[in-house]
Design an enzyme around this catalytic site. Structure first.
Site, PDB file in Angstrom:
ATOM      1  N   CYS A  69       0.879  -1.166  -0.014  1.00  0.00           N
ATOM      2  CA  CYS A  69       0.079   0.047   0.088  1.00  0.00           C
ATOM      3  C   CYS A  69       0.840   1.292  -0.064  1.00  0.00           C
ATOM      4  CB  CYS A  69      -0.921   0.087   1.110  1.00  0.00           C
ATOM      5  SG  CYS A  69      -1.486   1.489   1.908  1.00  0.00           S
ATOM      6  N   CYS A  72       0.291   3.844   2.545  1.00  0.00           N
ATOM      7  CA  CYS A  72       0.692   3.209   4.065  1.00  0.00           C
ATOM      8  C   CYS A  72       2.320   3.445   4.007  1.00  0.00           C
ATOM      9  CB  CYS A  72       0.439   1.688   4.185  1.00  0.00           C
ATOM     10  SG  CYS A  72      -1.110   1.488   4.152  1.00  0.00           S
TER      11      CYS A  72
END
Ligand code: ZN
Length: 144
Positions: A69, A72
């Site tokens: 991600c 993230c």
């Protein structure tokens, strides 16, 4: 005299009792003798999550993330920096939603990153989407 707080060691998961007026001093774990707060997020597996969420009197702030991600990855340094500013008022931790799919499913984490606050074994608040350091600190402080 204030009531002692239960603080779960981020290294060995022992439950320590710390007088609340001494919390700011940090202190060391009675079992493994390492620092109870080091200003870094800890990594939680499901078993460790259960113990820290249920046994600690310090609110647990969890970053649900995954290695694939991008947002993230971008938020990781901000979360790291927020740990230094929020501890010992809160314990910051990371849950890898790929490794710990049971936790992600249980809490219905639909998008990552999502930050959630747990206190007394219950989820108190959550905030999906990447935030910068100030955003994380402000949001957590507004929930404490
Ligand atoms: Zn310890």
């Amino acid at each position: 005299m204030s009531n002692p707080l239960h603080v779960v060691c981020p290294h060995c998961d022992a439950v320590n009792r710390i007088p609340s007026e001494r919390l700011a001093d940090g202190g060391r774990c009675g079992q493994c003798h390492r620092a109870l707060f080091e200003g870094h997020p800890m990594t939680l597996t499901q078993a460790r999550f259960e113990r820290h969420a249920a046994r600690s009197d310090i609110p647990l702030v969890v970053d649900f993330w995954a290695a694939w991600c991008g947002p993230c990855q971008m938020m990781a340094p901000a979360f790291e920096a927020a740990a230094a500013r929020l501890e010992p008022r809160a314990r910051l931790a990371k849950v890898d939603t790929e490794a710990e799919q049971g936790l992600a499913m249980r809490f219905g984490i639909r998008s990552i990153p999502t930050i959630a606050i747990f206190a007394g074994g219950q989820e108190r608040a959550r905030q999906p989407g990447a935030m910068d350091t100030n955003g994380i600190v402000r949001w957590v402080e507004s929930q404490l």
